[in-house]
Design a protein around this motif. Structure first.
Motif, PDB file in Angstrom:
ATOM      1  N   MET A   1     -70.276  21.328  19.062  1.00  0.00           N
ATOM      2  CA  MET A   1     -68.890  21.650  18.878  1.00  0.00           C
ATOM      3  C   MET A   1     -68.178  21.469  20.214  1.00  0.00           C
ATOM      4  N   LYS A   2     -67.262  20.547  20.238  1.00  0.00           N
ATOM      5  CA  LYS A   2     -66.495  20.304  21.454  1.00  0.00           C
ATOM      6  C   LYS A   2     -65.024  20.251  21.061  1.00  0.00           C
ATOM      7  N   ARG A   3     -64.393  21.391  21.078  1.00  0.00           N
ATOM      8  CA  ARG A   3     -62.977  21.419  20.748  1.00  0.00           C
ATOM      9  C   ARG A   3     -62.169  21.144  22.005  1.00  0.00           C
ATOM     10  N   ARG A   4     -61.182  20.290  21.853  1.00  0.00           N
ATOM     11  CA  ARG A   4     -60.311  19.943  22.963  1.00  0.00           C
ATOM     12  C   ARG A   4     -58.919  20.504  22.649  1.00  0.00           C
ATOM     13  N   PRO A   5     -58.091  20.636  23.678  1.00  0.00           N
ATOM     14  CA  PRO A   5     -56.755  21.194  23.436  1.00  0.00           C
ATOM     15  C   PRO A   5     -55.903  20.253  22.583  1.00  0.00           C
ATOM     16  N   ARG A   6     -55.006  20.837  21.846  1.00  0.00           N
ATOM     17  CA  ARG A   6     -54.083  20.036  21.055  1.00  0.00           C
ATOM     18  C   ARG A   6     -53.030  19.445  21.977  1.00  0.00           C
ATOM     19  N   ARG A   7     -52.532  18.309  21.601  1.00  0.00           N
ATOM     20  CA  ARG A   7     -51.484  17.637  22.385  1.00  0.00           C
ATOM     21  C   ARG A   7     -50.115  17.945  21.774  1.00  0.00           C
ATOM     22  N   SER A   8     -49.876  19.221  21.491  1.00  0.00           N
ATOM     23  CA  SER A   8     -48.659  19.587  20.782  1.00  0.00           C
ATOM     24  C   SER A   8     -47.416  19.540  21.666  1.00  0.00           C
ATOM     25  N   THR A   9     -47.537  19.804  22.950  1.00  0.00           N
ATOM     26  CA  THR A   9     -46.354  19.805  23.812  1.00  0.00           C
ATOM     27  C   THR A   9     -45.744  18.409  23.943  1.00  0.00           C
ATOM     28  N   PRO A  10     -46.509  17.360  24.297  1.00  0.00           N
ATOM     29  CA  PRO A  10     -45.882  16.032  24.356  1.00  0.00           C
ATOM     30  C   PRO A  10     -45.360  15.567  23.001  1.00  0.00           C
ATOM     31  N   ALA A  11     -46.087  15.875  21.938  1.00  0.00           N
ATOM     32  CA  ALA A  11     -45.639  15.464  20.606  1.00  0.00           C
ATOM     33  C   ALA A  11     -44.346  16.173  20.215  1.00  0.00           C
ATOM     34  N   THR A  12     -44.242  17.464  20.520  1.00  0.00           N
ATOM     35  CA  THR A  12     -43.040  18.223  20.196  1.00  0.00           C
ATOM     36  C   THR A  12     -41.840  17.727  20.988  1.00  0.00           C
ATOM     37  N   LEU A  13     -42.030  17.479  22.282  1.00  0.00           N
ATOM     38  CA  LEU A  13     -40.927  16.974  23.102  1.00  0.00           C
ATOM     39  C   LEU A  13     -40.449  15.616  22.612  1.00  0.00           C
ATOM     40  N   THR A  14     -41.371  14.732  22.273  1.00  0.00           N
ATOM     41  CA  THR A  14     -40.995  13.418  21.756  1.00  0.00           C
ATOM     42  C   THR A  14     -40.244  13.552  20.435  1.00  0.00           C
ATOM     43  N   ALA A  15     -40.723  14.412  19.560  1.00  0.00           N
ATOM     44  CA  ALA A  15     -40.064  14.602  18.267  1.00  0.00           C
ATOM     45  C   ALA A  15     -38.668  15.181  18.419  1.00  0.00           C
ATOM     46  N   VAL A  16     -38.490  16.125  19.349  1.00  0.00           N
ATOM     47  CA  VAL A  16     -37.164  16.732  19.551  1.00  0.00           C
ATOM     48  C   VAL A  16     -36.179  15.711  20.105  1.00  0.00           C
ATOM     49  N   VAL A  17     -36.620  14.893  21.064  1.00  0.00           N
ATOM     50  CA  VAL A  17     -35.731  13.874  21.638  1.00  0.00           C
ATOM     51  C   VAL A  17     -35.343  12.848  20.579  1.00  0.00           C
ATOM     52  N   LEU A  19     -35.343  13.276  17.319  1.00  0.00           N
ATOM     53  CA  LEU A  19     -34.499  13.946  16.324  1.00  0.00           C
ATOM     54  C   LEU A  19     -33.062  14.062  16.822  1.00  0.00           C
ATOM     55  N   ALA A  20     -32.893  14.415  18.087  1.00  0.00           N
ATOM     56  CA  ALA A  20     -31.540  14.525  18.651  1.00  0.00           C
ATOM     57  C   ALA A  20     -30.837  13.174  18.660  1.00  0.00           C
ATOM     58  N   ALA A  21     -31.564  12.126  19.037  1.00  0.00           N
ATOM     59  CA  ALA A  21     -30.963  10.791  19.044  1.00  0.00           C
ATOM     60  C   ALA A  21     -30.587  10.349  17.632  1.00  0.00           C
ATOM     61  N   CYS A  22     -31.451  10.586  16.660  1.00  0.00           N
ATOM     62  CA  CYS A  22     -31.159  10.217  15.268  1.00  0.00           C
ATOM     63  C   CYS A  22     -30.001  11.023  14.707  1.00  0.00           C
ATOM     64  N   ALA A  23     -29.930  12.299  15.042  1.00  0.00           N
ATOM     65  CA  ALA A  23     -28.821  13.140  14.570  1.00  0.00           C
ATOM     66  C   ALA A  23     -27.497  12.650  15.153  1.00  0.00           C
ATOM     67  N   LEU A  24     -27.493  12.284  16.428  1.00  0.00           N
ATOM     68  CA  LEU A  24     -26.267  11.770  17.058  1.00  0.00           C
ATOM     69  C   LEU A  24     -25.826  10.471  16.389  1.00  0.00           C
ATOM     70  N   VAL A  25     -26.747   9.561  16.141  1.00  0.00           N
ATOM     71  CA  VAL A  25     -26.412   8.294  15.485  1.00  0.00           C
ATOM     72  C   VAL A  25     -25.905   8.553  14.069  1.00  0.00           C
ATOM     73  N   ALA A  26     -26.537   9.477  13.347  1.00  0.00           N
ATOM     74  CA  ALA A  26     -26.098   9.774  11.972  1.00  0.00           C
ATOM     75  C   ALA A  26     -24.700  10.383  11.958  1.00  0.00           C
ATOM     76  N   VAL A  27     -24.427  11.305  12.878  1.00  0.00           N
ATOM     77  CA  VAL A  27     -23.094  11.937  12.925  1.00  0.00           C
ATOM     78  C   VAL A  27     -22.029  10.902  13.265  1.00  0.00           C
ATOM     79  N   VAL A  28     -22.296  10.043  14.238  1.00  0.00           N
ATOM     80  CA  VAL A  28     -21.320   9.008  14.617  1.00  0.00           C
ATOM     81  C   VAL A  28     -21.110   8.039  13.461  1.00  0.00           C
ATOM     82  N   ALA A  29     -22.187   7.662  12.763  1.00  0.00           N
ATOM     83  CA  ALA A  29     -22.042   6.746  11.630  1.00  0.00           C
ATOM     84  C   ALA A  29     -21.224   7.378  10.512  1.00  0.00           C
TER      85      ALA A  29
END
Length: 175
Positions: A1-17, A19-29
């Motif tokens: 059993m070799k559990r490694r840490p989850r890579r949730s911080t980089p994935a969350t930051l990428t998803a938030v950025v 999401l913000a870019a897509c929301a801005l484009v959707a609102v402007v459109a």
């Protein structure tokens, strides 16, 4: 059993950025479709991008920042992190958390006669132990701590036995 840490911080930051870019484009459109003045003018952005040259400073800096962020995210995804669960020897798929492993070794070092405190750092293949004592004569204390740690490691039975490094700090500066 070799559990490694989850890579949730980089994935969350990428998803938030994203999401913000897509929301801005959707609102402007939507604002453009409805006929309201958009938050960001499409014409201003298009003109700024059309007038930019590849050898200008702004596109070079933006490209460098994008490449650096991409490299950091790629390395975070590829390189293995510290094991969160250290594998134990035996037939069963078992392991011990890094925190409990360090705690049980610290307890073993602290139970040695003359040791007033112990600090441990657990690395990949080495455990460094700093013990403090009130004694003026520390002769034989490091060997006693090593024996206690070896005994505890025999009980725990890790799959990869770490090397032990022991430092003794006397209260009066003698070691």
């Amino acid at each position: 059993m070799k559990r490694r840490p989850r890579r949730s911080t980089p994935a969350t930051l990428t998803a938030v950025v994203l999401l913000a870019a897509c929301a801005l484009v959707a609102v402007v459109a939507i604002q453009m479709i409805v006929g309201e003045t958009p938050w960001v003018s499409y014409r201003a952005v298009a003109d700024a991008l059309h007038n930019a040259h590849w050898n200008d400073l702004v596109p070079a800096i933006a490209g460098g920042v994008a490449a650096l962020l991409g490299l950091i995210l790629l390395l975070a995804a590829i390189l293995p992190g510290k094991l969160t669960v250290l594998p134990l020897d035996g037939d069963l798929d078992s392991g011990a958390s890094r925190r409990s492993y360090r705690s049980t070794l610290r307890t073993a070092a602290s139970t040695v006669d003359g040791v007033s405190g112990a600090k441990l750092t657990v690395k990949r293949r080495k455990v460094t132990t700093k013990v403090s004592t009130g004694r003026t004569n520390t002769e034989g204390l490091a060997e006693a701590v090593r024996a206690a740690l070896e005994h505890r490691l025999d009980q725990v039975s890790p799959a990869l036995r770490p090397k032990l490094k022991i430092k003794v700090q006397a209260a009066r500066g003698e070691s």
